[in-house]
Write a protein that holds these residues in place. Sequence first.
Motif, PDB file in Angstrom:
ATOM      1  N   ASP A  30      -5.491  23.635  25.708  1.00 14.48           N
ATOM      2  CA  ASP A  30      -5.271  22.222  25.982  1.00 14.48           C
ATOM      3  C   ASP A  30      -5.517  21.470  24.679  1.00 14.48           C
ATOM      4  OD1 ASP A  30      -5.353  19.556  26.722  1.00 14.48           O
ATOM      5  OD2 ASP A  30      -6.457  19.918  28.576  1.00 14.48           O
ATOM      6  N   TYR A  31      -4.434  21.031  24.037  1.00 15.33           N
ATOM      7  CA  TYR A  31      -4.574  20.386  22.725  1.00 15.33           C
ATOM      8  C   TYR A  31      -5.391  19.104  22.796  1.00 15.33           C
ATOM      9  CZ  TYR A  31      -0.718  23.487  21.352  1.00 15.33           C
ATOM     10  OH  TYR A  31       0.066  24.565  21.092  1.00 15.33           O
ATOM     11  N   ASP A  32      -5.584  18.556  23.987  1.00 14.36           N
ATOM     12  CA  ASP A  32      -6.369  17.335  24.115  1.00 14.36           C
ATOM     13  C   ASP A  32      -7.864  17.607  24.023  1.00 14.36           C
ATOM     14  OD1 ASP A  32      -5.805  14.546  24.406  1.00 14.36           O
ATOM     15  OD2 ASP A  32      -6.815  14.581  26.339  1.00 14.36           O
ATOM     16  N   ARG A  33      -8.264  18.870  24.227  1.00 10.31           N
ATOM     17  CA  ARG A  33      -9.688  19.213  24.206  1.00 10.31           C
ATOM     18  C   ARG A  33     -10.016  20.347  23.242  1.00 10.31           C
ATOM     19  NH1 ARG A  33     -12.003  18.818  30.339  1.00 10.31           N
ATOM     20  NH2 ARG A  33     -11.348  16.684  30.722  1.00 10.31           N
ATOM     21  N   GLU A  34      -9.046  21.168  22.969  1.00 10.12           N
ATOM     22  CA  GLU A  34      -9.253  22.308  22.094  1.00 10.12           C
ATOM     23  C   GLU A  34      -8.283  22.218  20.924  1.00 10.12           C
ATOM     24  OE1 GLU A  34      -9.654  26.115  24.613  1.00 10.12           O
ATOM     25  OE2 GLU A  34      -8.507  24.741  25.864  1.00 10.12           O
ATOM     26  N   MET A  35      -8.564  22.987  19.908  1.00 11.19           N
ATOM     27  CA  MET A  35      -7.598  23.166  18.842  1.00 11.19           C
ATOM     28  C   MET A  35      -7.798  24.545  18.242  1.00 11.19           C
ATOM     29  SD  MET A  35      -4.960  22.153  17.413  1.00 11.19           S
ATOM     30  CE  MET A  35      -4.930  20.522  18.167  1.00 11.19           C
ATOM     31  N   ALA A  36      -6.710  25.215  17.991  1.00  7.92           N
ATOM     32  CA  ALA A  36      -6.741  26.508  17.311  1.00  7.92           C
ATOM     33  C   ALA A  36      -5.673  26.487  16.233  1.00  7.92           C
ATOM     34  CB  ALA A  36      -6.481  27.652  18.292  1.00  7.92           C
ATOM     35  N   LEU A  37      -6.065  26.809  15.030  1.00  4.96           N
ATOM     36  CA  LEU A  37      -5.150  26.860  13.898  1.00  4.96           C
ATOM     37  C   LEU A  37      -4.949  28.312  13.497  1.00  4.96           C
ATOM     38  CD1 LEU A  37      -6.560  23.907  11.766  1.00  4.96           C
ATOM     39  CD2 LEU A  37      -4.612  23.864  13.341  1.00  4.96           C
ATOM     40  N   VAL A  38      -3.692  28.704  13.322  1.00  3.34           N
ATOM     41  CA  VAL A  38      -3.340  30.076  12.978  1.00  3.34           C
ATOM     42  C   VAL A  38      -2.744  30.094  11.580  1.00  3.34           C
ATOM     43  CG1 VAL A  38      -1.965  32.090  13.634  1.00  3.34           C
ATOM     44  CG2 VAL A  38      -2.870  30.570  15.401  1.00  3.34           C
ATOM     45  N   ALA A  39      -3.271  30.976  10.706  1.00  3.25           N
ATOM     46  CA  ALA A  39      -2.677  31.217   9.399  1.00  3.25           C
ATOM     47  C   ALA A  39      -1.688  32.368   9.533  1.00  3.25           C
ATOM     48  CB  ALA A  39      -3.748  31.564   8.378  1.00  3.25           C
ATOM     49  N   THR A  40      -0.489  32.204   9.011  1.00  6.39           N
ATOM     50  CA  THR A  40       0.564  33.205   9.182  1.00  6.39           C
ATOM     51  C   THR A  40       1.132  33.630   7.836  1.00  6.39           C
ATOM     52  OG1 THR A  40       2.194  31.437   9.494  1.00  6.39           O
ATOM     53  CG2 THR A  40       1.193  32.372  11.475  1.00  6.39           C
ATOM     54  N   GLU A  41       1.833  34.757   7.827  1.00  6.51           N
ATOM     55  CA  GLU A  41       2.406  35.285   6.599  1.00  6.51           C
ATOM     56  C   GLU A  41       3.519  34.401   6.059  1.00  6.51           C
ATOM     57  OE1 GLU A  41       3.565  39.232   7.652  1.00  6.51           O
ATOM     58  OE2 GLU A  41       1.583  40.085   7.249  1.00  6.51           O
ATOM     59  N   SER A  42       4.236  33.718   6.956  1.00  7.37           N
ATOM     60  CA  SER A  42       5.333  32.841   6.551  1.00  7.37           C
ATOM     61  C   SER A  42       5.521  31.794   7.634  1.00  7.37           C
ATOM     62  CB  SER A  42       6.619  33.650   6.357  1.00  7.37           C
ATOM     63  OG  SER A  42       7.111  34.106   7.618  1.00  7.37           O
ATOM     64  N   THR A  43       6.511  30.945   7.446  1.00  8.99           N
ATOM     65  CA  THR A  43       6.792  29.921   8.449  1.00  8.99           C
ATOM     66  C   THR A  43       7.776  30.403   9.514  1.00  8.99           C
ATOM     67  OG1 THR A  43       8.551  29.030   7.031  1.00  8.99           O
ATOM     68  CG2 THR A  43       6.352  28.031   6.833  1.00  8.99           C
ATOM     69  N   ALA A  44       8.191  31.664   9.444  1.00  8.77           N
ATOM     70  CA  ALA A  44       9.103  32.202  10.450  1.00  8.77           C
ATOM     71  C   ALA A  44       8.457  32.121  11.826  1.00  8.77           C
ATOM     72  CB  ALA A  44       9.466  33.646  10.126  1.00  8.77           C
ATOM     73  N   HIS A  45       9.305  31.972  12.838  1.00  9.04           N
ATOM     74  CA  HIS A  45       8.798  31.770  14.199  1.00  9.04           C
ATOM     75  C   HIS A  45       7.939  32.939  14.659  1.00  9.04           C
ATOM     76  CE1 HIS A  45       8.923  29.685  18.080  1.00  9.04           C
ATOM     77  NE2 HIS A  45       9.018  30.875  18.631  1.00  9.04           N
ATOM     78  N   ASP A  46       8.285  34.161  14.246  1.00  9.15           N
ATOM     79  CA  ASP A  46       7.558  35.351  14.689  1.00  9.15           C
ATOM     80  C   ASP A  46       6.714  35.959  13.576  1.00  9.15           C
ATOM     81  OD1 ASP A  46       9.671  36.108  13.140  1.00  9.15           O
ATOM     82  OD2 ASP A  46      10.364  37.716  14.463  1.00  9.15           O
ATOM     83  N   ALA A  47       6.306  35.151  12.605  1.00 12.14           N
ATOM     84  CA  ALA A  47       5.518  35.652  11.481  1.00 12.14           C
ATOM     85  C   ALA A  47       4.176  36.201  11.956  1.00 12.14           C
ATOM     86  CB  ALA A  47       5.304  34.551  10.452  1.00 12.14           C
ATOM     87  N   GLU A  48       3.695  37.240  11.269  1.00 13.41           N
ATOM     88  CA  GLU A  48       2.421  37.863  11.620  1.00 13.41           C
ATOM     89  C   GLU A  48       1.251  36.925  11.314  1.00 13.41           C
ATOM     90  OE1 GLU A  48       1.681  40.887  13.035  1.00 13.41           O
ATOM     91  OE2 GLU A  48       3.830  41.063  13.442  1.00 13.41           O
ATOM     92  N   ALA A  49       0.241  36.944  12.181  1.00 15.05           N
ATOM     93  CA  ALA A  49      -0.948  36.121  11.997  1.00 15.05           C
ATOM     94  C   ALA A  49      -1.916  36.804  11.046  1.00 15.05           C
ATOM     95  CB  ALA A  49      -1.623  35.857  13.332  1.00 15.05           C
ATOM     96  N   LEU A  50      -2.496  36.024  10.163  1.00 12.49           N
ATOM     97  CA  LEU A  50      -3.502  36.512   9.217  1.00 12.49           C
ATOM     98  C   LEU A  50      -4.915  36.189   9.688  1.00 12.49           C
ATOM     99  CD1 LEU A  50      -1.789  35.275   5.923  1.00 12.49           C
ATOM    100  CD2 LEU A  50      -1.606  37.536   6.997  1.00 12.49           C
ATOM    101  N   GLY A  51      -5.070  35.146  10.445  1.00 10.69           N
ATOM    102  CA  GLY A  51      -6.373  34.733  10.933  1.00 10.69           C
ATOM    103  C   GLY A  51      -6.240  33.481  11.773  1.00 10.69           C
ATOM    104  N   ALA A  52      -7.299  33.120  12.470  1.00 10.48           N
ATOM    105  CA  ALA A  52      -7.267  31.938  13.330  1.00 10.48           C
ATOM    106  C   ALA A  52      -8.660  31.353  13.453  1.00 10.48           C
ATOM    107  CB  ALA A  52      -6.726  32.294  14.711  1.00 10.48           C
TER     108      ALA A  52
END
Length: 890
Positions: free
Chosen positions: A784-806
Amino acid sequence: MSIRNLDALFAPSSVALIGAGARPGSVGAVIARNLFRSGFAGPVMPVNRRPQTVEGVEVHPDIASLPQAPDLAVIATPPATVPGVIAELGARGTRGAVVITAGLGAAAPDGGKSLRQQMLDAARPHLMRIVGPNCIGIMVPGIGLNGSFAHIAPRKGDIAFLTQSGAMVTAVLDWATTRGIGFSHFVSLGDMADVDFGDMLDYLAADPDTHAVLLYIEAITNARKFMSAARACARLKPVVVIKAGRHTEGARAAASHTGALAGADAVYDAAFRRAGALRVYQMHELFNAVETLALSRPVAGDRLAILTNGGGPGVLATDALIDSGGRLAELSPQTRAQLDKVLPPTWSRSNPVDIIGDAPGSRFADALQAMLQDKGMDAILVLNCPTAIASSSEAAAAVIDTVKGSRRPVFTSWLGDSAAAESRAMFGAHRIPTFFTPEQAIGGFMYMVRHRRAQELLMEVPPSVPEAFTPDTEAANAVIRRVVAEGRPWLSEAEAKSVIAAYGIPIVETRIVATPEAAAQAAAAFKVPVALKILSRDITHKSDIGGVVLNLEGADAVRAAADSMHRHIGTVRPEARLEGFTVQPMVNRAEAYELIVGMVNDVQFGPVVLFGHGGTGVEVINDKALALPPLNMKLAREMMAQTRIFKLMQGFRGKPAVALDDVALCLIKLAQLVADCPEIEELDINPLLADEHGVVALDARIKVAPAAGDGASRLAIRPYPRALEQELQLRDGTRVPIRPVRPEDGPGMHRLFGKMAPEDIRLRFFTPMKTLPAPLAARLSQIDYDREMALVATESTAHDAEALGAVRIAADPDNERAEYAILVRTDMKGRGLGYALMRRMIDYARERGIGEIFGDVLRENHPMLKLCRDLGFTAAPTEDPTVVRMSLPL
């Protein structure tokens, strides 16, 4: 405010009754009796300016004379006195009040503030929370608190009941008491000047003594708060809703098909579904839901087995099951063989398992024991018809003994009145759900099934969007703002089509012409049959007045049709401004379905998206579904599946299936459009043709109005915050993109988990884990973006890019404190990714106004402890000596 100081209301150490009385039957006397006689352990201090004794206790003449500041005050004084009483209590330190008094809502005669507003103004400086006004009161049986004028004290239990209606309090208490159902909280919210459903859901979600929450709702006051709280609570425990006034709010003078179809009750229905709440429609259904939730174990699916000593009731139960969307379980060969051993040769040999009318208790027990071992059954319904040959009570006792220790849900229905009373009491005493009729029992089973489905929808990871799309938001906004600036409420057909085309929704080519001759020339250029439509900003439904002619062939036919249309409309709508015509080629898709997709701005919940069977008879067909934006593929497909036409769209008798992903993507694009463009009030695409090759919009209309804020702020569910898409720079200068987590990231979370060392997993989750459980993956990606936030670092901006961390934070409902968690892929450790992610999240939390970030870290996790100290966190011990709490004031 949300849960702040609600503990003073529902877990007070002392109570004052302002307006206590001794006159029999008076509100002040009844509340006093309930407060003094319900077992509350703390002091109860009655206040009344008239000297008297209440329940054997001397009253205090005023608030100033109280020996201590009460945590909770129950107020039953005349309306004009309430604001002053609140101010005086607040000054003494009281943090919670229940205002029984009615009549505070009327405007002041001199045009000043209403008494209700004066009351809220008096409470605000002291952060005092108020239940009411105009309510029966609150009850917390677990601590003996009964601050109400209810006629019956509820039993102690684990169900919370929240209502706006005082009459519902007495009705539910009467019903529950006779059935032995208890409650953790019983709250009459009244006018909800302060504490509302959202506040209570947040509070009860964290209450360990509450296992289910029941709501009787007349209106929602803060849609976004309600949706956030209901979704959070429904993830943890069942939430059941009955909504009153289903037909009184729905009348709407709507110019669009969407507006006409999207009545207020249908919007509430969509909101409850999106929140994961189970909606019921009648009082007896609410009671059955209470019975089921109070006594039944969760079901794993919709396969039901029926055990009965009478064929007729078994058939009735089967009909009710199929009508409700459930399934009859198939008996396994092993179960059938076991039943052959213990039942007479004349048993039904199928489900329903009819064990014949002369069945003694032992036969019930033997059959039920065999069925409980069958893994193909999600639940079992046992029916009993009274006979002169066998004892119903004996059968009930056999069932009770057989189900002891079993985790399989079992429902019962002992038919009859006096003959079944003893059996029902036996089932109630052993917490086995029992119902008067087979149909009611099926209803109870299906409540559990619907609740399970709602939970799956909350927790399921949706599929990825089949194509990434980048809308031309600026182009769409330019058209809309020009129309708004001109003072026009409706876009022309061509303008509306240009807006939806900017969001990647395919449209049929359309040419605008001014005269019949120009229409003929445009038709000739297409070289195929065309559709001719009148162009007028004053005419919304063109076909209703002869403003649409289809399948015109040749320039002469088009010219003649345009002349005739112009004359006819000039006669029937002389006030309408006729600007010309639109000409478009007929789309030859013989196998296509006519659909409607649209949007309407609901007064309570903001924008609502519609999907259904389209065409000119759309209101008559009335085959539609609603959903709150934003949408993803899973939600869009679930929305489509609610309609009758969806079954046809899946293909039948050799007819190919529609490109369902294209339809779902159209709904996602539409939801994004209304989030980006706050001026849009109503929108129709009708018809939207859909077949195996995709979709194309033939007609569109959009209504606009000046916007009061941005598009996202009016949504009941905060949409994906695209503005947080940024880049981070690592120590070696590498730049990596970061973005908020999306629901589609569930599979990516599994892949990230799979690339972490076992020790890193243990340090992060405090326990060894070989795989990431699917519910946890969904919980990590669906936030729920109104109460939580999670940021994901990815290898690229591609839609299916692999996650490096969160990195993530989860804030409390009051936005005061937030707990953080961080996960970095093992091969990325030591490059500064964790530090950069934490810095960005700290900046975000500070921007959002959160006061403190904290997190629990294992003492042996030295890298994380050092990272926190480098960022300014301080350490504090916890009850667990292996864990340190790291905190950062913001």
